[in-house]
Design a protein around this motif. Structure first.
Motif, PDB file in Angstrom:
ATOM      1  N   ASN A 144       8.687  -2.545  -1.784  1.00 32.23           N
ATOM      2  CA  ASN A 144       7.341  -2.829  -1.535  1.00 32.23           C
ATOM      3  C   ASN A 144       6.874  -2.323  -0.475  1.00 32.23           C
ATOM      4  N   VAL A 145       6.072  -2.352  -0.050  1.00 31.40           N
ATOM      5  CA  VAL A 145       5.082  -1.889   1.007  1.00 31.40           C
ATOM      6  C   VAL A 145       5.524  -2.644   2.597  1.00 31.40           C
ATOM      7  N   GLU A 146       5.914  -3.915   2.410  1.00 26.53           N
ATOM      8  CA  GLU A 146       6.437  -4.388   4.067  1.00 26.53           C
ATOM      9  C   GLU A 146       8.034  -4.223   3.985  1.00 26.53           C
ATOM     10  N   ASP A 147       8.733  -3.810   3.257  1.00 24.29           N
ATOM     11  CA  ASP A 147      10.261  -3.380   3.205  1.00 24.29           C
ATOM     12  C   ASP A 147      10.097  -2.151   3.842  1.00 24.29           C
ATOM     13  N   ILE A 148       9.139  -1.288   2.887  1.00 27.44           N
ATOM     14  CA  ILE A 148       8.822  -0.118   3.892  1.00 27.44           C
ATOM     15  C   ILE A 148       8.853   0.009   4.690  1.00 27.44           C
ATOM     16  N   ALA A 149       8.211  -0.160   5.672  1.00 22.46           N
ATOM     17  CA  ALA A 149       7.428  -0.650   6.567  1.00 22.46           C
ATOM     18  C   ALA A 149       9.363  -0.718   7.807  1.00 22.46           C
ATOM     19  N   GLN A 150      10.056  -1.232   7.653  1.00 15.62           N
ATOM     20  CA  GLN A 150      11.378  -2.139   8.031  1.00 15.62           C
ATOM     21  C   GLN A 150      12.078  -0.788   8.387  1.00 15.62           C
ATOM     22  N   GLU A 151      11.627  -0.106   7.170  1.00 15.60           N
ATOM     23  CA  GLU A 151      13.217   0.765   6.701  1.00 15.60           C
ATOM     24  C   GLU A 151      12.228   2.276   7.976  1.00 15.60           C
ATOM     25  N   GLN A 152      11.349   2.154   8.017  1.00 12.69           N
ATOM     26  CA  GLN A 152      10.389   3.240   8.895  1.00 12.69           C
ATOM     27  C   GLN A 152      11.056   4.496   8.589  1.00 12.69           C
ATOM     28  N   PRO A 153      11.043   5.098   7.517  1.00  5.53           N
ATOM     29  CA  PRO A 153      11.113   6.216   7.174  1.00  5.53           C
ATOM     30  C   PRO A 153      10.681   7.739   7.759  1.00  5.53           C
ATOM     31  N   ASP A 154      10.723   7.924   8.088  1.00  4.21           N
ATOM     32  CA  ASP A 154      10.100   9.552   9.012  1.00  4.21           C
ATOM     33  C   ASP A 154       9.694  10.724   7.634  1.00  4.21           C
ATOM     34  N   VAL A 155      10.234  10.621   6.746  1.00  2.00           N
ATOM     35  CA  VAL A 155       9.339  11.440   5.979  1.00  2.00           C
ATOM     36  C   VAL A 155       9.376  10.475   4.395  1.00  2.00           C
ATOM     37  N   ILE A 156       8.000  10.951   3.727  1.00  2.00           N
ATOM     38  CA  ILE A 156       8.169  10.592   2.293  1.00  2.00           C
ATOM     39  C   ILE A 156       7.300  11.356   1.516  1.00  2.00           C
ATOM     40  N   ILE A 157       8.848  11.152   0.705  1.00  2.00           N
ATOM     41  CA  ILE A 157       7.844  12.401  -0.650  1.00  2.00           C
ATOM     42  C   ILE A 157       7.371  11.270  -1.948  1.00  2.00           C
ATOM     43  N   THR A 158       6.360  11.762  -2.782  1.00  2.00           N
ATOM     44  CA  THR A 158       5.923  10.936  -3.669  1.00  2.00           C
ATOM     45  C   THR A 158       5.786  12.282  -5.222  1.00  2.00           C
ATOM     46  N   MET A 159       5.892  11.318  -6.395  1.00  2.00           N
ATOM     47  CA  MET A 159       6.203  11.884  -6.739  1.00  2.00           C
ATOM     48  C   MET A 159       5.380  11.304  -8.409  1.00  2.00           C
ATOM     49  N   ALA A 160       4.888  11.847  -9.471  1.00  2.25           N
ATOM     50  CA  ALA A 160       4.483  11.267 -10.248  1.00  2.25           C
ATOM     51  C   ALA A 160       5.183  11.364 -11.535  1.00  2.25           C
ATOM     52  N   HIS A 161       5.500  10.130 -12.483  1.00  2.00           N
ATOM     53  CA  HIS A 161       5.950   9.725 -14.061  1.00  2.00           C
ATOM     54  C   HIS A 161       5.168  10.408 -14.851  1.00  2.00           C
TER      55      HIS A 161
ATOM     56  N   PHE B  18      -1.444  10.676  -7.160  1.00  2.00           N
ATOM     57  CA  PHE B  18      -1.643  11.627  -6.306  1.00  2.00           C
ATOM     58  C   PHE B  18      -2.330  10.781  -5.915  1.00  2.00           C
ATOM     59  N   GLU B  19      -3.453  10.597  -6.190  1.00  2.00           N
ATOM     60  CA  GLU B  19      -5.050  10.050  -5.438  1.00  2.00           C
ATOM     61  C   GLU B  19      -4.739   9.044  -5.423  1.00  2.00           C
ATOM     62  N   SER B  20      -3.659   7.996  -5.885  1.00  2.00           N
ATOM     63  CA  SER B  20      -3.416   5.781  -5.572  1.00  2.00           C
ATOM     64  C   SER B  20      -3.060   6.844  -4.697  1.00  2.00           C
ATOM     65  N   PHE B  21      -1.748   7.647  -4.475  1.00  2.00           N
ATOM     66  CA  PHE B  21      -1.042   7.312  -3.165  1.00  2.00           C
ATOM     67  C   PHE B  21      -1.448   7.427  -1.983  1.00  2.00           C
ATOM     68  N   THR B  22      -2.676   8.755  -2.186  1.00  2.00           N
ATOM     69  CA  THR B  22      -3.439   9.169  -0.586  1.00  2.00           C
ATOM     70  C   THR B  22      -3.783   7.682  -0.580  1.00  2.00           C
ATOM     71  N   ASN B  23      -4.591   6.883  -1.256  1.00  2.00           N
ATOM     72  CA  ASN B  23      -5.679   5.571  -0.805  1.00  2.00           C
ATOM     73  C   ASN B  23      -5.401   4.764  -0.833  1.00  2.00           C
ATOM     74  N   GLN B  24      -3.315   4.483  -1.093  1.00  2.00           N
ATOM     75  CA  GLN B  24      -2.755   3.767  -1.019  1.00  2.00           C
ATOM     76  C   GLN B  24      -2.336   3.675   0.884  1.00  2.00           C
ATOM     77  N   PHE B  25      -1.938   4.984   1.143  1.00  2.00           N
ATOM     78  CA  PHE B  25      -1.191   5.264   2.445  1.00  2.00           C
ATOM     79  C   PHE B  25      -2.852   5.152   3.756  1.00  2.00           C
ATOM     80  N   LYS B  26      -3.896   5.410   2.811  1.00  2.00           N
ATOM     81  CA  LYS B  26      -5.301   4.462   4.228  1.00  2.00           C
ATOM     82  C   LYS B  26      -5.355   2.926   4.376  1.00  2.00           C
ATOM     83  N   SER B  27      -4.316   2.246   4.084  1.00  2.21           N
ATOM     84  CA  SER B  27      -4.217   1.103   3.868  1.00  2.21           C
ATOM     85  C   SER B  27      -3.547   1.146   5.243  1.00  2.21           C
TER      86      SER B  27
END
Length: 271
Positions: free
Chosen positions: A192-209, A216-225
């Motif tokens: 979840n995004v709360e735990d991810i925020a604590q890790e503070q990754p330098d890079v995010i790589i997204t994939m689609a199942h 990918f559109e959904s990820f783009t919209n989520q990352f705007k939050s």
């Protein structure tokens, strides 16, 4: 020509008619020059069936396997991926169809499977040559950027990939450190995004199942939050899309290309 494979009882089983159930398998069988294939996996929208097998019957994929078609081909062996065994084995067992399991989880596993196929189908030279094309030189670096690997699902949900997954393994070999918030050794885990925020990754790589465009559109919209905007990788615009056919859930012959792409992404984050 009949090919033999030593089974658990150490008896020779002739494989004159075999079926592949993933496109990655079809590509490997093609490169090895195996002519006893009588049916192949139905390729995804961004995949091609090797020319050698283009006119053969298509038997579906793990999402919708066509068991009737497979059985009608009267195969001596049906090759299934180790991660997808359950999708096939129970259904095929009732029809007394023999299955052979191939492990394509990582590049090293893929190379071992190629060796095994070379022995089974008397193609040792071809197997060695193909294995060499998959030799990856691990990146030696003092910098190990933290990388978050996300596998998106249709509908907006996602899982985090671990270093035990195929792409996670490539990330580690390319000099990155795959971050997850779980000690689970599965390929993909809940996140979840709360735990991810604590890790503070330098890079995010997204994939689609599946349904990659919408994922990918959904990820783009989520990352705007606001939550995601505070994460280092998003803030610095180091978010990348790992798309088919270069990338996939399991190792395949595109591994060198995928590895090079990951190396380039990590290098951008270091600059």
């Amino acid at each position: 020509m009949a090919y033999s494979h030593a089974n658990s009882a150490n008896q020779a089983t002739e494989f004159k008619r075999v079926v592949t159930t993933t496109n990655a398998q079809s590509q490997v069988f093609d490169k090895l020059g195996i002519k006893s294939v009588v049916g192949v996996a139905t390729p995804g929208s961004k995949q091609d069936v090797p020319k050698r097998y283009a006119d053969l019957p298509k038997v579906g994929n793990h999402v919708s396997p066509n068991i009737e078609k497979i059985v009608s081909l009267k195969p001596d062996a049906v090759y299934v991926d180790s991660g997808l065994v359950d999708d096939y084995q129970k259904k095929l067992a009732s029809d007394d169809i023999h299955t052979e399991v191939l492990n394509f989880k990582t590049v090293s596993d893929l190379q071992n499977s190629i060796t095994s196929l070379g022995e089974t189908f008397d193609k040792p030279k071809e197997a060695n040559a193909l294995k060499e094309t998959l030799d990856l030189q691990d990146t030696k670096t003092e910098q190990h950027p933290k990388v978050l690997l996300l596998m998106g699902m249709p509908g907006g949900s996602y899982l985090a990939g671990t270093k035990y997954s195929y792409v996670g393994d490539l990330i580690e070999r390319a000099g990155g450190t795959v971050v997850t918030t779980s000690k689970d050794k599965s390929d993909y885990v809940q996140a979840n995004v709360e735990d991810i925020a604590q890790e503070q990754p330098d890079v995010i790589i997204t994939m689609a199942h599946a349904m990659d465009k919408s994922v990918f559109e959904s990820f783009t919209n989520q990352f705007k939050s606001e939550q995601w905007q505070d994460i280092k990788a998003v803030k610095n615009n180091h978010v990348y899309q790992a798309k088919e056919p270069t990338f996939s859930m399991t190792a395949n012959l595109n591994a060198p290309k995928a590895f090079k792409q990951i190396q380039d992404w990590l290098a951008e984050a270091d600059n």
